[in-house]
Design a protein around this motif. Structure first.
Motif, PDB file in Angstrom:
ATOM      1  N   SER A 153      -7.661   2.875  -1.928  1.00 40.05           N
ATOM      2  CA  SER A 153      -6.197   2.811  -1.849  1.00 40.05           C
ATOM      3  C   SER A 153      -5.549   2.654  -3.211  1.00 40.05           C
ATOM      4  O   SER A 153      -6.181   2.286  -4.199  1.00 40.05           O
ATOM      5  N   ALA A 154      -4.260   2.915  -3.207  1.00 38.30           N
ATOM      6  CA  ALA A 154      -3.389   2.603  -4.337  1.00 38.30           C
ATOM      7  C   ALA A 154      -2.185   1.861  -3.800  1.00 38.30           C
ATOM      8  O   ALA A 154      -1.804   2.016  -2.630  1.00 38.30           O
ATOM      9  N   GLY A 155      -1.586   1.039  -4.642  1.00 37.66           N
ATOM     10  CA  GLY A 155      -0.418   0.287  -4.209  1.00 37.66           C
ATOM     11  C   GLY A 155       0.291  -0.367  -5.382  1.00 37.66           C
ATOM     12  O   GLY A 155      -0.079  -0.177  -6.546  1.00 37.66           O
ATOM     13  N   ILE A 156       1.300  -1.136  -5.031  1.00 36.45           N
ATOM     14  CA  ILE A 156       2.142  -1.803  -6.020  1.00 36.45           C
ATOM     15  C   ILE A 156       2.036  -3.314  -5.831  1.00 36.45           C
ATOM     16  O   ILE A 156       2.128  -3.816  -4.712  1.00 36.45           O
ATOM     17  N   VAL A 157       1.854  -4.031  -6.927  1.00 36.94           N
ATOM     18  CA  VAL A 157       1.782  -5.499  -6.875  1.00 36.94           C
ATOM     19  C   VAL A 157       3.146  -6.055  -6.475  1.00 36.94           C
ATOM     20  O   VAL A 157       4.155  -5.791  -7.136  1.00 36.94           O
ATOM     21  N   GLU A 158       3.173  -6.792  -5.376  1.00 32.90           N
ATOM     22  CA  GLU A 158       4.402  -7.432  -4.896  1.00 32.90           C
ATOM     23  C   GLU A 158       4.452  -8.914  -5.239  1.00 32.90           C
ATOM     24  O   GLU A 158       5.524  -9.472  -5.452  1.00 32.90           O
ATOM     25  N   GLN A 159       3.277  -9.540  -5.283  1.00 27.58           N
ATOM     26  CA  GLN A 159       3.209 -10.981  -5.583  1.00 27.58           C
ATOM     27  C   GLN A 159       1.815 -11.285  -6.109  1.00 27.58           C
ATOM     28  O   GLN A 159       0.820 -10.750  -5.604  1.00 27.58           O
ATOM     29  N   ALA A 160       1.731 -12.105  -7.125  1.00 23.06           N
ATOM     30  CA  ALA A 160       0.445 -12.464  -7.724  1.00 23.06           C
ATOM     31  C   ALA A 160       0.227 -13.960  -7.601  1.00 23.06           C
ATOM     32  O   ALA A 160       1.130 -14.758  -7.888  1.00 23.06           O
ATOM     33  N   GLY A 161      -0.959 -14.354  -7.160  1.00 21.63           N
ATOM     34  CA  GLY A 161      -1.298 -15.762  -7.061  1.00 21.63           C
ATOM     35  C   GLY A 161      -1.596 -16.372  -8.412  1.00 21.63           C
ATOM     36  O   GLY A 161      -1.652 -15.683  -9.441  1.00 21.63           O
ATOM     37  N   GLU A 162      -1.801 -17.658  -8.377  1.00 26.45           N
ATOM     38  CA  GLU A 162      -2.078 -18.410  -9.613  1.00 26.45           C
ATOM     39  C   GLU A 162      -3.305 -17.839 -10.331  1.00 26.45           C
ATOM     40  O   GLU A 162      -4.332 -17.530  -9.708  1.00 26.45           O
ATOM     41  N   GLY A 163      -3.182 -17.658 -11.646  1.00 23.41           N
ATOM     42  CA  GLY A 163      -4.304 -17.217 -12.459  1.00 23.41           C
ATOM     43  C   GLY A 163      -4.532 -15.717 -12.488  1.00 23.41           C
ATOM     44  O   GLY A 163      -5.534 -15.261 -13.048  1.00 23.41           O
ATOM     45  N   VAL A 164      -3.615 -14.950 -11.917  1.00 21.81           N
ATOM     46  CA  VAL A 164      -3.780 -13.486 -11.874  1.00 21.81           C
ATOM     47  C   VAL A 164      -3.042 -12.840 -13.035  1.00 21.81           C
ATOM     48  O   VAL A 164      -1.859 -13.106 -13.256  1.00 21.81           O
ATOM     49  N   ASP A 165      -3.733 -11.963 -13.755  1.00 12.36           N
ATOM     50  CA  ASP A 165      -3.147 -11.284 -14.908  1.00 12.36           C
ATOM     51  C   ASP A 165      -2.688  -9.872 -14.523  1.00 12.36           C
ATOM     52  O   ASP A 165      -3.084  -8.885 -15.133  1.00 12.36           O
ATOM     53  N   LEU A 166      -1.880  -9.777 -13.483  1.00 14.30           N
ATOM     54  CA  LEU A 166      -1.276  -8.519 -13.053  1.00 14.30           C
ATOM     55  C   LEU A 166       0.201  -8.771 -12.836  1.00 14.30           C
ATOM     56  O   LEU A 166       0.589  -9.809 -12.282  1.00 14.30           O
ATOM     57  N   ALA A 167       1.038  -7.818 -13.247  1.00 14.69           N
ATOM     58  CA  ALA A 167       2.488  -8.015 -13.174  1.00 14.69           C
ATOM     59  C   ALA A 167       3.039  -7.438 -11.883  1.00 14.69           C
ATOM     60  O   ALA A 167       2.567  -6.411 -11.384  1.00 14.69           O
ATOM     61  N   VAL A 168       4.043  -8.091 -11.333  1.00 15.23           N
ATOM     62  CA  VAL A 168       4.761  -7.551 -10.181  1.00 15.23           C
ATOM     63  C   VAL A 168       5.337  -6.191 -10.559  1.00 15.23           C
ATOM     64  O   VAL A 168       5.886  -6.009 -11.649  1.00 15.23           O
ATOM     65  N   GLY A 169       5.158  -5.214  -9.688  1.00 13.12           N
ATOM     66  CA  GLY A 169       5.623  -3.858  -9.935  1.00 13.12           C
ATOM     67  C   GLY A 169       4.572  -2.936 -10.524  1.00 13.12           C
ATOM     68  O   GLY A 169       4.781  -1.727 -10.615  1.00 13.12           O
ATOM     69  N   GLN A 170       3.422  -3.508 -10.924  1.00 11.33           N
ATOM     70  CA  GLN A 170       2.358  -2.709 -11.528  1.00 11.33           C
ATOM     71  C   GLN A 170       1.608  -1.928 -10.445  1.00 11.33           C
ATOM     72  O   GLN A 170       1.359  -2.432  -9.344  1.00 11.33           O
ATOM     73  N   GLN A 171       1.234  -0.677 -10.746  1.00 17.89           N
ATOM     74  CA  GLN A 171       0.412   0.085  -9.807  1.00 17.89           C
ATOM     75  C   GLN A 171      -1.055  -0.296  -9.992  1.00 17.89           C
ATOM     76  O   GLN A 171      -1.536  -0.439 -11.115  1.00 17.89           O
ATOM     77  N   VAL A 172      -1.757  -0.455  -8.850  1.00 15.42           N
ATOM     78  CA  VAL A 172      -3.163  -0.852  -8.883  1.00 15.42           C
ATOM     79  C   VAL A 172      -3.965   0.024  -7.934  1.00 15.42           C
ATOM     80  O   VAL A 172      -3.444   0.588  -6.974  1.00 15.42           O
ATOM     81  N   ILE A 173      -5.246   0.128  -8.242  1.00 12.54           N
ATOM     82  CA  ILE A 173      -6.219   0.826  -7.405  1.00 12.54           C
ATOM     83  C   ILE A 173      -7.187  -0.215  -6.861  1.00 12.54           C
ATOM     84  O   ILE A 173      -7.649  -1.092  -7.591  1.00 12.54           O
ATOM     85  N   SER A 174      -7.540  -0.087  -5.578  1.00  7.84           N
ATOM     86  CA  SER A 174      -8.546  -0.981  -5.013  1.00  7.84           C
ATOM     87  C   SER A 174      -9.942  -0.412  -5.226  1.00  7.84           C
ATOM     88  O   SER A 174     -10.142   0.804  -5.248  1.00  7.84           O
ATOM     89  N   VAL A 175     -10.922  -1.296  -5.386  1.00  4.72           N
ATOM     90  CA  VAL A 175     -12.328  -0.911  -5.431  1.00  4.72           C
ATOM     91  C   VAL A 175     -13.047  -1.675  -4.323  1.00  4.72           C
ATOM     92  O   VAL A 175     -12.718  -2.824  -4.031  1.00  4.72           O
ATOM     93  N   ILE A 215       0.840  -1.193   0.000  1.00  8.37           N
ATOM     94  CA  ILE A 215       0.000   0.000   0.000  1.00  8.37           C
ATOM     95  C   ILE A 215       0.881   1.252   0.000  1.00  8.37           C
ATOM     96  O   ILE A 215       1.781   1.395   0.832  1.00  8.37           O
ATOM     97  N   THR A 216       0.600   2.166  -0.920  1.00  9.81           N
ATOM     98  CA  THR A 216       1.341   3.427  -0.978  1.00  9.81           C
ATOM     99  C   THR A 216       0.506   4.617  -0.512  1.00  9.81           C
ATOM    100  O   THR A 216       1.059   5.644  -0.094  1.00  9.81           O
ATOM    101  N   ALA A 217      -0.821   4.505  -0.583  1.00  6.74           N
ATOM    102  CA  ALA A 217      -1.697   5.591  -0.163  1.00  6.74           C
ATOM    103  C   ALA A 217      -3.081   5.016   0.101  1.00  6.74           C
ATOM    104  O   ALA A 217      -3.542   4.143  -0.637  1.00  6.74           O
ATOM    105  N   ALA A 218      -3.739   5.516   1.162  1.00  6.25           N
ATOM    106  CA  ALA A 218      -5.073   5.027   1.510  1.00  6.25           C
ATOM    107  C   ALA A 218      -5.942   6.202   1.939  1.00  6.25           C
ATOM    108  O   ALA A 218      -5.628   6.896   2.904  1.00  6.25           O
ATOM    109  N   GLY A 219      -7.042   6.429   1.221  1.00 14.07           N
ATOM    110  CA  GLY A 219      -7.941   7.528   1.540  1.00 14.07           C
ATOM    111  C   GLY A 219      -8.861   7.190   2.695  1.00 14.07           C
ATOM    112  O   GLY A 219      -9.248   6.039   2.902  1.00 14.07           O
TER     113      GLY A 219
END
Length: 364
Positions: free
Chosen positions: A71-93, A42-46
């Motif tokens: 929140s916003a954050g950076i992907v550190e680890q992705a589980g099986e079947g996840v199409d997100l890359a480590v290091g990618q910035q993501v927003i939570s919903v 997590i890098t920021a949380a409203g």
């Protein structure tokens, strides 16, 4: 792994929160991501009224719980079947979508049934819990639990965003902007030509105002709130007029967004809805709160009232729109944001409850 997280251990907490300190920074065990899940730094949380409503007991949730959902954050680890890359910035919903239930087939109008059930139970969308303290489970808040330095979320609670978007901006796109902007764009289907009024200038209301300003063509924008400082801010952000509810004096608009979550604000919003106009209510009043309306005003005035949860949004579609609007300089969300360290979270709760800020973003 062990993380630092803000834990709510009891409901119905009293103010001042800086004195009673309902949220305690604790060392919490976080399990790694399972299939379909993501470990996010997590890098920021409203801080949002939806967090406050759990703390004061208006929205009963199981405890103990790690709060935080915007929140916003950076992907550190992705589980099986996840199409997100480590290091990618993501927003939570704050409401994941299973994409299989009848509610998900309504295109954002209805909240996902499975997501709603998981949020109520304090789990991830699959029913899993990845948090624990002292050997006992700790509940997730709206599938996110972002008041921490790390979180595990279902990938369906995340939307990727460009690395050029600052974390404190990205975080607000996933709740305040998604909800306020979506009420305008999705529920009211505003084109930019209509006159718009915004009732309640908190984070969601101000976000709706910014989106209205960013996409308007010929329409005028009216901002309504009891707080004079917020009215001044609304004018600085592009509102054409600003007034208190007491000074409404017959002003009206074709589209009205009610974002205060109070029964009197709903009445003000209806009074501001012009003949043939549409009122969209996104605020979440306390359960049992009641407003008074005159049905004849709806019938004779051909007025429409729409309830909108999470801006009637499809986050994977809507968030990229707001990202591009921000990138084009037409959605200056950073003007709404005040950052402060996570250690000041209880003081920030008082500021939110007293209406002294628009959007506080906590930095781990």
């Amino acid at each position: 792994m062990l993380i630092q997280a803000a834990v709510l251990e009891q409901r119905e907490n009293q103010r001042p929160y800086a004195e009673h300190r309902p949220l305690a920074l604790r060392e919490v065990q976080l399990d790694g991501p399972g299939p379909g899940e993501v470990l996010v730094r997590i890098t920021a949380a409203g801080l949002c009224h939806s967090d406050l409503s759990v703390i004061d007991g208006n929205r009963p949730r199981p405890v103990p719980m790690v709060l935080g959902h915007e929140s916003a954050g950076i992907v550190e680890q992705a589980g099986e079947g996840v199409d997100l890359a480590v290091g990618q910035q993501v927003i939570s919903v704050f409401l994941p979508r299973c994409e299989h239930c009848a509610a998900c087939a309504t295109g954002g109008k209805l909240p996902c049934t499975a997501g709603t059930e998981a949020n109520t139970a304090g789990t991830l969308l699959t029913g899993a819990r990845r948090l624990a303290m002292g050997g006992s489970p700790v509940h997730h808040h709206l599938g996110v639990s972002a008041f921490a330095d790390y979180a595990v979320m279902d990938a369906r609670s995340l939307v990727p965003v460009g690395q050029d978007v600052p974390g404190e901006v990205a975080a607000v796109l996933g709740c305040a902007v998604l909800t306020g902007g979506g009420a305008l764009r999705n529920a009211a289907r505003a084109s930019g030509a209509e006159d718009v009024a915004i009732v309640g200038l908190g984070g969601v209301g101000m976000a709706a105002l910014l989106v209205a300003v960013g996409q308007r063509t010929t329409g005028k924008i009216l901002a309504i709130d009891a707080n004079g400082d917020k009215l001044a801010t609304a004018l600085e952000l592009g509102a054409d007029e600003a007034c208190t509810p007491q000074d409404l004096a017959g002003r009206s608009a074709q589209i009205v967004i009610e974002a205060a979550g109070h029964p009197r604000a709903f009445e003000t919003a209806l009074a501001a809805t012009g003949v043939g106009g549409t009122l969209v209510t996104v605020g979440l009043p306390a359960p049992g709160a009641v407003s008074s309306i005159e049905p004849l005003a709806l019938t004779a005035g051909a007025r429409t009232i729409i309830g909108s949860y999470m801006g009637s949004a499809l986050p994977a579609k809507d968030i990229p729109y707001y990202e591009e609007l921000w990138r084009a300089g037409r959605l200056p969300v950073e003007k709404l944001v005040r950052t402060r360290p996570m250690a000041q979270i209880n003081e920030a709760l008082d500021e939110l409850a007293e209406g002294r800020s628009v959007r506080q973003v906590l930095l781990p």
